[in-house]
Design an enzyme around this catalytic site. Sequence first.
Site, PDB file in Angstrom:
ATOM      1  N   SER A 148       0.850  -1.190   0.000  1.00 39.79           N
ATOM      2  CA  SER A 148       0.000   0.000   0.000  1.00 39.79           C
ATOM      3  C   SER A 148       0.885   1.240   0.000  1.00 39.79           C
ATOM      4  O   SER A 148       2.074   1.153   0.327  1.00 39.79           O
ATOM      5  CB  SER A 148      -0.888   0.006   1.252  1.00 39.79           C
ATOM      6  N   TYR A 161      -3.568  -0.686  10.173  1.00 40.49           N
ATOM      7  CA  TYR A 161      -3.420  -0.896   8.734  1.00 40.49           C
ATOM      8  C   TYR A 161      -2.049  -0.427   8.258  1.00 40.49           C
ATOM      9  O   TYR A 161      -1.349  -1.140   7.532  1.00 40.49           O
ATOM     10  CB  TYR A 161      -4.521  -0.142   7.982  1.00 40.49           C
TER      11      TYR A 161
END
Length: 256
Positions: A148, A161
């Site tokens: 990510s 996350y």
Amino acid sequence: MSNVNELFRLDDKVALVTGSSSGLGAAIAIALAQAGAAVATHGNSRPAEKTAAAIVAAGGKAEAFQADLGSVDGPKELFAQAVAKFGKLDILINNAGTIHRDAAVDTTLESWQQVLQVNLTSVFQLSQLLARDVIAREAKGKIVNIASLLSFQGGIRVPAYASSKGGVAQLTKALANEWAPKGIQVNAIAPGYFATTNTEALQADETRNRQILERIPAGRWGQPEDLTGAALFLASRASDYVTGSIVTVDGGWMGR
């Protein structure tokens, strides 16, 4: 020297794509099937039968599996199901992921552990299972982790996350170092802002949507198909001398 087109073919290969019921995972699964791979699609709360059916309807080979990667036993169960059906796995796309949005001071240990299990621990578990099998067969393998932009940036209100995706980037490098001599390449793709169900709220927020688009040199949200070229490259022989890399597919976000 091989024909360059042949370097991207995946004939006789079997790929497992986690989290491939929709969005990025589904697009990757379909692309690998189009390149000749048999594909094990995967879903948990959202079944992956639709993706498998689309592959079969187009003349490919696929089977859908269900497993909870939020459970410690889920990765082992998924791997066993896929191998029982196809006899082997050559390619692993660790795409499944989850997110919990909350202030760091309010994030519960339970939600933290759930995000880390799905996004990072299951990635290690599945990668380890694939490597053990490939090495035992004296074969070659490919592992592609979906990282990510928050593998590089901290984000806001997503501490678990961001931590998990930072861990994915480092895990990719660590496994690449160990397994390159064994014929297994381990790489990652860091997607930017993609138009999926997970980002619907951001797209619908007029102010946030404008801010995001102003930062992206390409001037648009990514579409799932924008990720398939990088995935196919890293899953094929075309990337045999590429390992430990994190490829950003972000419309230029990180270069801004």
